[in-house]
Write an enzyme that holds these catalytic residues in place. Structure first.
Site, PDB file in Angstrom:
ATOM      1  N   GLY A   1       0.773  -1.163  -0.086  1.00 54.05           N
ATOM      2  CA  GLY A   1       0.057   0.057  -0.116  1.00 54.05           C
ATOM      3  C   GLY A   1       0.699   1.463   0.181  1.00 54.05           C
TER       4      GLY A   1
ATOM      5  N   ARG B   1       2.872  -1.543  -6.168  1.00 53.10           N
ATOM      6  CA  ARG B   1       3.076  -0.265  -6.777  1.00 53.10           C
ATOM      7  C   ARG B   1       4.431   0.267  -6.312  1.00 53.10           C
ATOM      8  NH1 ARG B   1      -1.409   2.621  -7.916  1.00 53.10           N
ATOM      9  NH2 ARG B   1      -2.655   1.645  -6.320  1.00 53.10           N
TER      10      ARG B   1
ATOM     11  N   CYS C   1     -13.478   3.237 -28.881  1.00 54.88           N
ATOM     12  CA  CYS C   1     -14.457   3.762 -29.421  1.00 54.88           C
ATOM     13  C   CYS C   1     -15.384   4.324 -28.227  1.00 54.88           C
ATOM     14  CB  CYS C   1     -15.381   3.127 -30.492  1.00 54.88           C
ATOM     15  SG  CYS C   1     -14.491   3.155 -32.075  1.00 54.88           S
TER      16      CYS C   1
ATOM     17  N   TYR D   1      -0.116  -1.490 -12.382  1.00 59.16           N
ATOM     18  CA  TYR D   1      -1.500  -1.632 -12.646  1.00 59.16           C
ATOM     19  C   TYR D   1      -1.672  -1.055 -14.082  1.00 59.16           C
ATOM     20  CZ  TYR D   1      -1.504  -2.732  -7.682  1.00 59.16           C
ATOM     21  OH  TYR D   1      -1.312  -3.315  -6.560  1.00 59.16           O
TER      22      TYR D   1
END
Ligand code: LLP
Length: 431
Positions: free
Chosen positions: A247, A292, A360, A390
């Site tokens: 975290g 991360r 699109c 991520y």
């Protein structure tokens, strides 16, 4: 100011000593560029902080959901980190990469019987059990296979990490883990202790992602150690592992908060050791599961501009050859990024435009309100920074767009770590 490993030379943007425009031309775009040296540096920073802390046998377990492909597991293994895996796909990738599976931790709130069998058959070291049903199923299957499976039990400490809701997981009403506050965590611990095919080692929690407040992990540790004590008092069982999950936040843009991870680990581990002693508990091994903060700043994504649309009196769009398929994080979380021109990095950036993808739908935005040089146009190279976490792992084939290649750079050279998906890859499973 530019980030540490970025600089501008002859008007072009360099990352870790590489000319990003050259890489874009050589490998095509969209392209994920990842720095092996940066990943290793981040691993070492955790390793040294946890290795020198007062909690014996502490260590880091890389949360591979942040970025999962074989080369990453090889690097993580060489750096001596464990791996947090959340699916048979991640288990298989790690296994095929030769990862030492005894250092793998299998997470998740719904492991099927097949998942459990697969993980045991591939030698996964630890299951992080999430719920009562999993404890029952794992005990049964471990029994069938004649093994005693090491586990941690995931509990929710009831901590609000002050981050965005999609990634806040430590609160009492989370879908993950069993709540301490309601008494259910103690019941789950008793159940796990009673199972002869399970070897409960300790407790796990994960409060959330993008944590910048320095006291979040300390508050979680306080609740968790209180729980260690309750379990000991009511069952006699002494836990030896405290896993506080991942975290730690990462800086994506100028002006964002920052956290000194090694300093925070020092403070946290000092607290854990002191608190455990106060409670009359042996000092547990402290495990952290960074995802991360291991890979985010090791990655940059490169795109080629296709059009620059200036809607007079309204707004401007720069369209690139990727989009929400290779980076869905703005669409999902309104995540902010730093965006730069790679080939015109020396020019003044005074054209404000949204950086949009080729999918699109109007929501296909990589980043609104970016600043580009006025001369930006078709064929130019754009870099989105800090995309190592991520992005590749959340990429999709929406609109039947192939996933980009990953090129791994290091001081010693460069190599393709993941090939670009071809049109034939896209129809491979169609019958
Ligand atoms: N451990 C557990 C049990 C987790 O659930 C997670 C992340 C981690 C560790 C690693 O957390 P980190 O150090 O990476 O913050 N897709 C979202 C992030 C989801 C995080 C899920 N769990 C995003 O793109 O921001």
């Amino acid at each position: 100011m530019l980030y540490g490993s970025l600089n501008i030379k002859d008007g072009r943007l360099f990352f870790e000593g590489r000319d990003l425009t050259d890489l874009a031309k050589k490998y095509g775009t969209p392209l994920y560029v990842m720095s092996e040296d940066k990943i290793r540096e981040n691993c070492r920073s955790y390793k040294s902080a946890l290795g020198s802390c007062p909690c014996p046998d502490s260590g880091a377990v890389y949360a591979s959901k942040a970025c999962s492909f074989k080369e990453i597991y090889r690097i993580i293994a060489e750096e001596g980190l464990g791996a947090d895996v959340v699916s048979t796909g991640e288990i298989y990738t790690a296994y095929k990469a030769g990862f030492p599976m005894e250092n793998a931790y299998f997470q998740g709130n719904n492991k099927t019987d097949d998942d459990i069998r697969f993980a045991i058959d591939h030698g996964v070291g630890y299951f992080v059990c999430d719920n009562f049903e999993e404890i029952e199923a794992l005990d049964r299957i471990a029994g069938e296979k004649n093994i005693r499976q090491k586990i941690l039990l995931r509990v929710t400490p009831g901590i609000d990490p002050h981050t965005y809701d999609e990634v806040a997981t430590g609160k009492v009403d989370s879908k993950f883990g069993v709540a301490i506050e309601t008494g259910q965590a103690l019941e789950a611990a008793k159940l796990a202790i009673s199972k002869k095919n399970l070897d409960l080692k300790g407790f796990h929690c994960h409060v959330g992602s993008m944590v910048f407040d320095s006291d979040v992990f300390i508050r979680a540790a306080a609740v968790m150690l209180g729980f260690f004590k309750d379990v000991k008092d009511s069952t006699g069982f002494t836990a030896t592992v405290l896993d506080l999950g991942g975290g730690y936040g990462v800086k994506y843009y100028e002006g964002q908060g920052e956290i000194d991870i090694p300093a925070n680990i020092k403070e946290l581990s000092g607290y854990v050791a002191k608190k455990a002693e106060e409670l009359g508990l042996p000092v547990p091994a402290l495990k952290l599961e960074p995802g991360r903060s291991i890979v985010a700043d090791a990655g940059v994504t490169l795109y080629t501009v296709g059009s620059v649309k200036k809607i007079t009196g309204y707004k401007n769009y720069v369209s690139i050859d990727g989009g929400m398929t290779d980076n869905p994080r703005y669409c999902l979380y309104e995540s902010r990024y730093t965006v730069m021109s790679a080939d015109k990095a020396g020019e003044e950036a005074n054209l404000k435009a949204d950086l949009v993808g080729r999918c699109c739908e109007s929501g296909d935005i990589i980043q609104p309100g970016c600043m580009f040089p006025k001369t930006i146009g078709r064929g130019d190279t754009v870099a989105v920074l800090t995309t190592g976490a991520y992005n590749y792992s959340m990429a999709s084939n929406y609109n039947r767009i192939g996933r980009p290649a990953v090129v791994m750079i290091s001081e010693g050279g460069e190599r393709i770590a993941v090939k670009r998906e071809t049109l034939d890859d896209l129809i491979r499973l169609d019958v």
